[in-house]
Each structure stands twice: as C-alpha cells, then as structure tokens.
Write a protein that holds these residues in place. Structure first.
Motif, PDB file in Angstrom:
ATOM      1  N   GLY A 155       0.738  -1.169   0.120  1.00  0.00           N
ATOM      2  CA  GLY A 155       0.090  -0.154   0.108  1.00  0.00           C
ATOM      3  C   GLY A 155       0.868   1.358   0.143  1.00  0.00           C
TER       4      GLY A 155
ATOM      5  N   ILE B 207     -12.292   4.700  -1.021  1.00  0.00           N
ATOM      6  CA  ILE B 207     -11.250   3.848  -0.802  1.00  0.00           C
ATOM      7  C   ILE B 207     -10.195   4.250  -1.321  1.00  0.00           C
ATOM      8  CG2 ILE B 207     -10.723   1.455  -0.845  1.00  0.00           C
ATOM      9  CD1 ILE B 207     -13.461   0.476  -1.001  1.00  0.00           C
ATOM     10  N   VAL B 208      -8.948   4.203  -0.807  1.00  0.00           N
ATOM     11  CA  VAL B 208      -7.623   4.632  -1.194  1.00  0.00           C
ATOM     12  C   VAL B 208      -7.019   3.511  -1.888  1.00  0.00           C
ATOM     13  CG1 VAL B 208      -5.494   5.886  -0.666  1.00  0.00           C
ATOM     14  CG2 VAL B 208      -7.655   6.654   0.479  1.00  0.00           C
TER      15      VAL B 208
ATOM     16  N   TRP C 147      -1.325   4.984  -0.261  1.00  0.00           N
ATOM     17  CA  TRP C 147      -1.543   5.234   1.305  1.00  0.00           C
ATOM     18  C   TRP C 147      -0.760   5.797   1.884  1.00  0.00           C
ATOM     19  CZ3 TRP C 147      -3.365  -0.387   3.471  1.00  0.00           C
ATOM     20  CH2 TRP C 147      -4.481  -0.819   2.821  1.00  0.00           C
TER      21      TRP C 147
ATOM     22  N   ASN D 233      -3.082   7.401   7.637  1.00  0.00           N
ATOM     23  CA  ASN D 233      -4.183   7.117   7.801  1.00  0.00           C
ATOM     24  C   ASN D 233      -4.559   5.718   7.576  1.00  0.00           C
ATOM     25  OD1 ASN D 233      -4.589   9.755   9.028  1.00  0.00           O
ATOM     26  ND2 ASN D 233      -5.769  10.658   7.332  1.00  0.00           N
ATOM     27  N   GLU D 234      -4.353   5.383   6.379  1.00  0.00           N
ATOM     28  CA  GLU D 234      -4.613   4.181   5.767  1.00  0.00           C
ATOM     29  C   GLU D 234      -4.159   2.958   6.390  1.00  0.00           C
ATOM     30  OE1 GLU D 234      -5.844   7.335   3.179  1.00  0.00           O
ATOM     31  OE2 GLU D 234      -3.730   6.758   3.830  1.00  0.00           O
TER      32      GLU D 234
ATOM     33  N   ASN E 276      -9.133  -0.366  -7.829  1.00  0.00           N
ATOM     34  CA  ASN E 276     -10.073   0.513  -6.756  1.00  0.00           C
ATOM     35  C   ASN E 276     -11.116   1.239  -7.586  1.00  0.00           C
ATOM     36  OD1 ASN E 276      -9.668   1.443  -4.141  1.00  0.00           O
ATOM     37  ND2 ASN E 276      -9.777   3.312  -5.478  1.00  0.00           N
TER      38      ASN E 276
END
Length: 505
Positions: A281, A316-317, A322, A325-326, A299
């Motif tokens: 990520g 959604i990331v 990322w 936070n993710e 995604n």
C-alpha cells in the motif's frame, strides 16, 4: 559508604528523551531572540522563490510558546504539520501487537524463527537489512517500522546479539536507503518536482550509491554483532542486558519451540499478511512506472460497482497511495480479524488492545514533542534567515565545492527540519536556482538533499523516527551516538565523494 558506592551514587545519568527534546525546544526558542526573523515569497504550491528574502518583524518565542510547542507538535497549526497521525498509528500498532500477543502466536512464532536461524544469524541480518534499505529507498520507509522493533529485538537477543543490533538492522538500513533514495516520492519525487526535473534523472548513480551505503551498514552491524556474540560484555548496552531480557521476554520467546495450534497458525498468517499489505500500500507504484496502475484500476472498479461501492464505500484509497491514515486503519481492521480468527472474547480483545496501546503511549508522545521543536522554529520565523545565509554563501562556487557545501548546508537544515518533504519545500526552490548559477545539474542537488535527510535523521534528536525507535528499544541517545559515530562519519565522507564526482560528470 565505600568509594565504589559513592561513584555509583554520583555517576551521571543521561536525561530522558523528553528532557533532551524539551531542552532543544528551549534552545531554539532562545535563538529566536538573536537570529533575525525573515521570510521568502512563495509560489502557489508553497515553494520558496530564490532572491525574494526579506526581514520581518521579530517574533521571539517565550515560555508560553515553549510550553505550547509539544501541543502544536501533536495537533499542528498553519506553519507546522502535527504529528497526530503518526502518534495514532503508533498507538494502534501497540493495540495490534497487544491482541497478537494475547493469542500467544507471536511468542511461539519467534521461538521458531530463533530455532531455525541459529547458526545462520548473518544471513538473517543481510536479508533484513537489504529489505529495509530498499523500503527506505523506494518509499521513505521510516515511522512505519515502529511495529518491527518489539518483534526483532527478542530474535536478535535470542541468537546471542543485543538490542542495538536489532535497532541497527531496522533504523540504519532504512536511513541509508533514504540517504540513497531512488524513487522515494517524499524525497526524490518532491525535490525533483520543485526544480522541474524527472525523478528518474540521476537514478542510475543513486542505485550505485544505494549499494555502497547499504553494504557499509550491513558490514558495520554484522561486525558489531559478531563481537557481542563472542563476548557479551563488549555490548554497549550490556549493563541493561538482564533488564532487556525480562522486558522483551527473551527467555520465554527463545525457549524450545512447541507446535503451533491451528488458531495460532491462522493468527500468524494474518499477522504476516498485514505487513505485506502495508508495504504494498505504501510503495508508489505509478511513480515508479506510470503503467503500473493495476491497483488504481482495481480500486476504480470496486468504487464504481453499484453493490461493492455502496457496501465498502466510495472513498477507498487504492494501494500505492496509502499513508498513515490508511495503514492505521489496516492495523485496526486486522486486530479485529485476529479477534475472530483466534476466537477471542470481546472483553479480552478490548483489554489486550488497550494494554498494547498503553505500552507505546510514551513513544507516541515523544514523536509529538520532537515535532514541537520544528513548531518553535517556524513560529519564530528564523527558517528563512538560515536559508538566506546558504543562498548568499553558495552562489557561484566551483561545481564540486558547491555540491559538497550544499550537502553540508542541507545537513544543518535537516536537524531543524527532519521531514524530507518539508525540507524539500523549504529549500529546493532556492537551491535549484543556485545550482543553475554554479552550472551544477539539478539531480546533484536532489541527491545532496536526500542524502542529508537520510543521514541526519539517523542521529538528530529532532527526528521522530530516531527518538521513537530508541524509546521503543530502551536505548539511550548517547549510546546510539557512541555506537554509530564511525559509520555516520564514513557515510558522510563517501557521500561527499559521490556528490563531487556526480557534479563533474
């Protein structure tokens, strides 16, 4: 009282990390009373414009500002980005590890690793340091390594080394990787973008530097590790060895391994998968190669699907984009997954998670206090004045001299601005213009900038990465300096030679 008892009583004890950082905050605040305040004009994206420096009214920092600095360091303000996302990430990692430890899977898994690599410890060090170095070089792996320290220390101590070896494997390898960043978006990407060159310019030479500095770090760690294994009293942390053995449960985690239960195996699979997903990520796939957009396309398919987009969410990331936070969400989610996989009761889960967070609370606060130093400097408006000194001193120098002095200048600023992206935003606009005046390629300036960031964040107490790692490992800053001094000097000399050669090629 005999003489030896008196010596023990009066022996100097190194202040805690909090005291050191608070002292540095006071020192920077005092500097704002003597260094004139100044600022530069900026472009719309915040890049400083060369030749636009001007003095402004003094904004000296007093007792109120010093006491407010850690708070601003945590939550941030207009001048300084807060460390709250890093601190929350560290706390959630603590909760995640607490839940994993509750299952007993981690202890039994570590026993199995120690048993497997007994007699092959060097191979383990080499493999791990190469992996961490690549992580530092490709995506600036740093604060997210906090989760690895409690895992690696008992392994290294279990095979006869000490906690410093574990810290060196993780911290030194990520820092030399950052020093020779290849496609790191937070260093190479930001700096190259500001001076409008492709991040790929100078890539081949930086790969060569990466190989050299990684090999130096590996040799350094292995040489020390073997010395400690032959004679444990040679360890720089020998005085706390027994305490570390208890603190990191080394005896329990390195005794004869017992077969893992089915639930424990499932937990370890989830545990390993969590770190794999985190790394995937964080790696900027499209920055490495624009055609590597498979995660973005996947995604888009999920969020564009009427059913999945509604159930999972539209925001959604994608993997590869990322940040803190993710990955914080990832560790929180996987903690819950482990609860179900291990058939843990809800009450046990909450207690384990909260106790794990409590174990890393001091680390989370240290990160914020370290960021407070930068807050004082920004509020006192002395950053621009220091930059102006470099602007007036470096213009028009011969190529090799410019390259080396630019590196030294970046090193000084890296102490005050330990964030690679923050340092790039503050300096690259000016340094890029100066490089043109000295007929030095922009890629040389980028290399000098990121080398300084990687090198200095390995030793400066203003670095959240360093202070957090040492707090987790219970290693004092002075012990770390004593151990790494020769390597840091060697890396500095090699980098200067590399930049001098690059500047005339």
């Amino acid at each position: 009282m005999n003489e030896s008892d008196q010596m023990k009583k009066h022996r100097f004890k190194m202040p805690s990390a909090f005291t050191i950082l608070f002292g540095l905050t006071v020192f920077i605040a005092i500097l704002t009373w003597f260094i004139p305040a100044g600022t530069y004009s900026t472009t719309p994206d915040g890049t400083l414009i060369s030749g636009t420096y001007r003095t402004v009214a003094s904004h000296t920092q007093g007792l109120w500002d010093v006491l407010m600095a850690p708070i601003i360091g945590m939550i941030g303000n207009k001048q300084t980005t807060g460390a709250i996302e890093i601190s929350i990430f560290i706390l959630v990692i603590g909760g995640f590890l607490g839940v994993v430890n509750q299952t007993g899977a981690l202890d039994d898994g570590i026993r199995a690793i120690v048993h497997r690599y007994t007699g092959h410890e060097k191979r383990l060090i080499i493999i791990l340091m190469i992996l961490f170095s690549v992580g530092g070089s490709t995506y600036g792996m740093g604060e997210e390594t906090m989760a690895f320290f409690p895992l690696l220390i008992p392994i290294m101590m279990g095979v006869g080394y000490d906690s410093l070896v574990a810290v060196g494997i993780i911290l030194l390898s990520t820092r030399v990787g950052d020093l020779a960043s290849t496609v790191n978006p937070f260093a190479t990407g930001v700096a190259s973008g500001i001076i409008k060159i492709s991040p790929g310019v100078g890539l081949f030479s930086r790969v060569i530097l990466l190989v050299i500095v990684t090999a130096m770090a590996i040799w350094f760690v292995i040489h020390y590790a073997e010395k400690v294994k032959k004679d444990p009293t040679k360890s720089l942390v020998y005085s706390q060895r027994q305490e570390d053995m208890k603190r990191f449960s080394v005896a329990d985690r390195t005794s004869a391994p017992k077969p893992l239960t089915k639930n424990q195996k499932h937990v370890l699979w989830v545990f390993c998968l969590t770190f794999v997903i985190m790394i995937v990520g964080l790696v900027p796939w499209t920055s490495i190669n624009k055609s590597w957009n498979f995660f973005d396309r996947f995604n888009s398919w999920i969020t564009g699907n009427a059913f999945l987009g509604t159930i999972l969410g539209k925001d959604i990331v994608s993997l590869g984009n990322w940040y803190f936070n993710e990955i914080t969400l990832l560790f929180l989610l996987m903690s819950i997954v482990i609860m179900f996989v291990s058939h843990m009761k809800e009450g046990q889960f909450i207690n384990a998670f909260m106790n794990g967070m409590a174990d890393l609370l001091n680390v989370a606060i240290i990160v914020a206090v370290a960021r407070g130093i930068q807050a004082i400097m920004n509020s006192g408006m002395i950053t621009g004045t220091i930059l102006h000194l470099g602007e007036t001193s470096l213009s028009g120098l011969p190529k090799p001299v410019f390259a080396i002095l630019a590196f030294v200048f970046f090193c000084v600023l890296s102490v005050l601005i330990p964030s690679s992206s923050g340092l790039a935003a503050a300096t690259m606009g000016i340094m890029g213009s100066l490089a043109v005046f000295s007929h030095v390629e922009g890629s040389v300036v980028v290399s000098a900038f990121q080398a300084s960031s990687g090198l200095i964040t390995a030793i400066t107490p203003t670095s959240a990465i360093l202070m957090g790692a040492l707090a987790l490992s219970h290693v004092s800053l002075t012990t770390w300096w004593k151990w790494t001094a020769k390597l840091i000097v060697s890396l500095f000399v090699v980098t200067c030679g590399f930049l001098a050669i690059m500047s005339v090629m």
